[in-house]
Design an enzyme around this catalytic site. Structure first.
Site, PDB file in Angstrom:
ATOM      1  N   ASN A 160       6.677  -2.588   3.766  1.00 50.92           N
ATOM      2  CA  ASN A 160       6.488  -1.283   4.382  1.00 50.92           C
ATOM      3  C   ASN A 160       5.010  -0.952   4.528  1.00 50.92           C
ATOM      4  O   ASN A 160       4.450  -1.031   5.623  1.00 50.92           O
ATOM      5  CB  ASN A 160       7.226  -0.224   3.553  1.00 50.92           C
ATOM      6  N   ASP A 161       4.349  -0.630   3.415  1.00 47.84           N
ATOM      7  CA  ASP A 161       2.951  -0.210   3.504  1.00 47.84           C
ATOM      8  C   ASP A 161       2.044  -1.294   4.102  1.00 47.84           C
ATOM      9  O   ASP A 161       1.092  -0.981   4.802  1.00 47.84           O
ATOM     10  CB  ASP A 161       2.443   0.186   2.115  1.00 47.84           C
TER      11      ASP A 161
END
Lengths: 100, 479
Positions: B406-407
């Protein structure tokens, strides 16, 4: 400070530089095995633990402490090298042979 | 055996360690390198056994009992535990294993320092009412105990966080930093007081106090750090375990401990720096800020709608793709999806696509975590591509499949100056022609911020368990 300490500090300084040089060339693909492998190397405390146990004379407490140190350091050495070997055995290139 | 010969074998051991580490610079030679390093270790251990009679004579005056039996018991016990652990551990649990090994390295340095203190100070004073340990030895004993203790308890906390025995959330309370400073000050005070007068009645209590403080300090050092920052913590603990070995080397005045400890220390520091850089955060930010505790409020609001797709939709796109890149994250490990991902990769290759796996340096819970999982799943290591090598070519990639990351693929880190993760290098999957994000739901990543990638024109979300989703893609291909 006596000469021996100076000599040991000298070794320390050189080793740190050497360590930086070698390790910075390790690709990030191998960072996990690098960690577990270098971890095994830090199990070199085993040498210190053996010396502490072997030179404990008649002092039982020293001997017990040193033997515990021997045990933990051995776990570090054996576990570290074995698990690194197991991991690195999985890194294969296509066409370079079957599963070992 | 001649002392010169012993020193010589230590030099040989050191050279083998260095060569072993050097051979780690390529996956083709790394396994041999590990073996070379192991041989170095064996040489150092055998040399030490041969050296013991002389060391004992120099220290005790006479050689009566070298306690070979005790040492052997310790080594046998350690070997059995080490062998079992190394064989039984699952590859997904490697971060936990390394955390534990770091901790064991720390405790053994602590114990070596303690044992030498016990003999040189406690036992010697009981007999002669004076100590043979000079100020310098006492100081290095303290270093060995302090670093060893912090490494031990810090690594155990890291292990517990990774294993989710305790929550991965950072534990932050007011006055934490002041408490830590007081603890360090307390440990130093203990050290100085003992060094000044080791024969004082209170000396032993001070020593035990220092051990206690070091262990408590390790706990307080790691609890404010969130689960996804564990790559930094493990790297740092790795470094500490080396430094602890170094300190123990000064205690027993042995050069091989110092060389090896310094190598490991340097290795850990480099990995720590790489991890911090890959998150664009300073070490002190990682260690003290409690990052990831609450959902951050920074960053622009994301407009638009995330578009969902089914595995069937994705299949038609993948079937005509000529280049596909997988971008794995910690979610891959959680879902145990590495094997199906490799299977899908092989099917895509048979279909004529070029397949690679792009790995962000901090993906997963320890440095290189994703690489090990994919290697376990039989992905060829020349398909494992680093972030800096994939980014220049990403525009030419037809399909990027983000699996549980995600990040590390959040374009806000690149484009949105108000984002808390602005400046962190990411894999620019949003620049690929099509992006599939495999995710359970619209939840946020560790940093607790929105990911504009999900709302991009060329992004499709495939909701569900990553393993299940990839499996259904595999099935589509097989039919």
């Amino acid at each position: 400070m006596d000469n021996q300490v100076i000599y040991l500090l000298f070794i320390l300084a050189l080793s740190i530089f050497l360590g930086f040089e070698i390790i910075s060339k390790v690709p990030s693909t191998l960072h996990t095995p690098l960690m577990s492998g270098s971890n095994a190397i830090s199990g070199i405390t085993l040498v210190g633990a053996i010396i502490a146990a072997g030179t404990s004379g008649g002092d039982q407490t020293t001997l017990i402490l040193a033997t515990l140190a021997v045990t933990f350091a051995t776990i570090n050495v054996v576990g570290g090298y074995m698990v690194t070997d197991r991991m690195l055995g999985m890194f294969k290139k296509k066409g370079s042979g079957g599963n070992k | 055996m001649n002392a010169g010969l012993i020193e010589l074998s230590y030099i040989v051991a050191a050279i083998l360690f260095i060569f072993g580490l050097k051979m780690m610079s390529s996956p083709a030679t790394a396994r041999k390198g590990n073996f070379v390093s192991f041989v170095g270790m064996l040489i150092a251990i055998v040399a030490t056994f041969l050296y013991l009679p002389q060391l004992a004579e120099a220290k005790l005056g006479t050689v009566t009992d070298l306690h070979y039996d005790w040492i052997a018991y310790g080594m046998i016990a350690g070997t059995i535990i080490g062998l079992l652990a190394a064989r039984l551990i699952a590859m997904t649990s490697m971060p936990e294993m390394v955390a534990l090994l770091n901790g064991f390295g720390g405790i053994s340095s602590l114990l070596v320092g303690w044992a030498v203190y016990q003999y040189d100070v406690v036992a010697t004073i009981a007999i002669k009412n004076s100590t043979s340990a000079d100020t310098l030895t006492l100081a290095t004993i303290f270093l060995s105990v302090l670093i060893g203790g912090v490494t031990f308890s810090g690594s155990l906390i890291a292990w517990a966080k990774l294993k989710e025995v305790i929550g991965g959330k950072p534990t932050v309370f007011p006055g934490q930093h002041i408490l830590n400073i007081l603890l360090v000050a307390g440990a130093v005070t203990c050290a100085v007081m003992i060094t000044k007068d080791p024969t004082a009645d209170i000396a032993n209590y001070l020593f035990w106090g220092a051990i206690g403080i070091s262990v408590v300090l390790g706990v307080f050092a790691v609890i404010p750090i969130g689960g996804a920052d564990m790559p930094v913590v493990i790297s740092l603990m790795n470094s500490y375990s080396g430094l602890a070995a170094c300190a123990a080397g000064f205690v027993v005045k042995n050069n091989i401990l110092i060389v090896s400890g310094a190598l490991v220390g340097a290795s850990g520091v480099i990995l720590t720096v790489i991890m911090c850089k890959a998150m664009n955060r300073s070490l002190s930010n990682v260690l003290f800020s409690g990052f990831g505790g609450a959902s951050s409020s920074g960053g622009k609001a994301v407009e638009g709608e995330a578009k969902a797709a089914s595995p069937e939709d994705a299949y038609y796109v993948l079937e005509s793709a000529s280049s596909v890149v997988f971008v794995p994250g910690y979610g891959l490990a959680v879902a145990q999806a590495q094997h199906v991902a490799r299977e899908l990769g092989e099917l895509l290759e048979e279909n004529g696509a070029e397949v690679s796996y792009a790995i962000h340096p901090v993906a997963g819970r320890m440095p290189g975590h994703m690489n090990v999982l994919l290697a376990e799943a039989n992905v060829s290591y020349d398909q494992l591509i680093e972030m800096d090598d994939i980014n220049p070519n990403i525009e030419n990639i037809d399909v990027a499949i983000v699996v549980g990351a995600n990040d590390v693929v959040n374009p806000a880190a690149r484009d949105d100056e108000t984002s808390p993760i602005y400046g962190m290098p990411i894999i620019n999957v949003d620049k690929a022609r099509t992006v599939y994000v495999l995710k359970r739901g619209m939840g946020m990543g560790f940093a607790g911020i929105q990911n504009p990638l999900f709302f991009k024109e060329n992004t499709r979300m495939i909701f569900g368990d990553a393993k299940g989703t990839i499996q259904s893609l595999v099935d589509e291909f097989k039919n």
